[in-house]
Scaffold this active site. Structure first.
Site, mmCIF file in Angstrom:
data_model
loop_
_atom_site.group_PDB
_atom_site.id
_atom_site.type_symbol
_atom_site.label_atom_id
_atom_site.label_comp_id
_atom_site.label_asym_id
_atom_site.label_seq_id
_atom_site.Cartn_x
_atom_site.Cartn_y
_atom_site.Cartn_z
ATOM 1 C CB CYS A 140 36.700 42.553 42.497
ATOM 2 S SG CYS A 140 37.214 44.092 43.171
ATOM 3 C CB ILE A 141 39.811 40.240 46.717
ATOM 4 C CG1 ILE A 141 39.705 39.897 48.211
ATOM 5 C CG2 ILE A 141 41.187 40.540 46.129
ATOM 6 C CD1 ILE A 141 40.753 38.862 48.556
ATOM 7 N NE ARG A 169 50.435 46.764 56.322
ATOM 8 C CZ ARG A 169 51.371 46.225 55.437
ATOM 9 N NH1 ARG A 169 51.841 44.986 55.750
ATOM 10 N NH2 ARG A 169 51.718 46.996 54.538
ATOM 11 C CD GLU A 208 37.854 39.355 36.079
ATOM 12 O OE1 GLU A 208 38.035 40.452 35.912
ATOM 13 O OE2 GLU A 208 36.721 38.891 36.154
ATOM 14 C CB SER A 246 52.041 34.579 50.309
ATOM 15 O OG SER A 246 52.091 34.409 51.655
#
Length: 378
Positions: free
Chosen positions: A236-237, A245, A270, A283
């Site tokens: 999880c992040i 940003r 995950e 990206s």
């Protein structure tokens, strides 16, 4: 737009937009506008026709890209039966969001989603949260008193990275259970599909902080399982809204791969990823792979790219396919590139060098936690 009613208060639930737009308002603030009352059936028909008309002008890839960028969620009819059932259950459990704001240090932050704070805490419109120990409180007076009593000025655990005003702490969910539970409850206010709140013991948390003379202020974090059968290096992040940003998300993604390199392992986040997660990872993967390919001479295989970057082979294949740099030939994926194509991609804003880079000279880490096999509960 849908409406749920409590005594004197209405919850406004917006249709066809992200659920984080839902809000509570007083009934007295709602006034019917007869000038906009129309036949909803006609409106729905117009919407469908307009959608079909515009969809014909877009390719499938263009539509998928548009939906990812604008966070357009699939309808239940577009999902497979299992996913639809899980989504309906999730929607029912998290339908009502009471907490509209949290005070975290100097920031008053608007929340986005439901979070299962216990008892009366979960029914407050605002919570006050200590930015150091993450204790949550219902009353501002209690919060002010806590600030004078709290001796914390940084997260618990071990500081494993410090460069300039950026610091990363490694926190074991077993050792610091309450802190990690509070972190997960805070994170859920900004993550729609986070399911882990209380069973934090099988996880390690890596907290990114900004450092000043007052202490270390939590910017965001990622978690990873101590024992992952799928070799996931990230579970999880989250970057908190005031710090988004600014390049912190990709910094944490890169940090997870630097840990994988030290472990001499191949990592992958995950799955499934959120739409925003897909964009961030794609990206990052693109930049890493293009940076390697621009300096490569002769042929290079998917396996070699994986070993050099610690990125999983499936993630590499998917990324190179999105860049039109891989073909399937005689039963295997073959990289097909030209130096010019690599340079053109690297000049694109989408694949530029990340704003913040992990300087491994400042990373002090070893896999010190005990790798015990534990059952993960959701």
């Amino acid at each position: 737009m849908g409406v749920s009613r409590l005594v004197g208060i209405l919850e406004i639930m917006h249709i066809l937009v992200n659920r984080r737009m839902d809000e509570w308002v007083r009934a007295a603030c709602i006034e019917p506008d007869s000038s906009v009352v129309q036949d909803t059936g006609a409106l729905a028909g117009d919407h469908v026709q307009d959608g079909l008309s515009s969809e014909r002008k877009m390719t499938r890839n263009m539509k998928r890209r548009h939906d990812e960028i604008n966070h357009v969620q699939k309808s239940f009819e577009e999902m497979d039966p299992t996913t639809a059932a899980l989504e309906k259950e999730h929607e029912a459990l998290t339908k009502v969001k009471y907490i509209n704001k949290v005070q975290l240090g100097k920031y008053e932050i608007d929340t986005w989603y439901f979070s299962p704070y216990p008892d009366e805490y979960g029914r407050q419109t605002k919570l006050w949260i200590c930015q150091y120990c993450l204790k949550y409180m219902r009353l501002e007076a209690t919060y002010v008193q806590h600030l004078s009593d709290c001796s914390w000025d940084q997260p618990p655990g071990k500081e494993i990275y410090r460069k300039a005003n950026m610091s990363v702490f490694e926190v074991d969910g077993y050792v610091h259970k309450i802190y990690c539970q509070n972190l997960c409850l805070l994170a859920k206010l900004f993550l729609d599909h986070k399911t882990l709140y209380f069973d934090v013991e099988p996880f390690i948390f890596y907290l990114l902080t900004e450092v000043d003379k007052y202490g270390c202020h939590v910017v965001g974090y990622f978690s990873k399982e101590k024992e992952s059968p799928e070799n996931n290096n990230l579970a999880c992040i989250l970057i908190l809204p005031p710090y988004q940003r600014k390049g912190y998300g990709k910094f944490l993604i890169a940090f997870s791969y630097e840990l994988s390199k030290l472990e001499k392992s191949i990592g992958s986040p995950e799955k499934p990823l959120s739409d925003l997660g897909k964009l961030s990872y794609r990206s990052y993967w693109s930049w890493v792979l293009l940076d390697i390919l621009k300096d490569s001479r002769g042929s290079i295989s998917i396996k070699e790219l994986s070993e050099m970057s610690s990125i999983g082979e499936e993630d590499i294949i998917g990324t190179l396919q999105s860049l039109n740099m891989v073909k399937y030939w005689k039963g295997q994926h073959v990289i097909c590139i030209t130096p010019k194509a690599v340079e053109e991609h690297l000049r694109s804003a989408q694949y530029r060098r990340p704003i913040l880079m992990v300087d491994t000279e400042y990373l002090r880490w070893s896999s010190s936690y005990k790798k015990a096999k534990v059952n993960r509960k959701h």
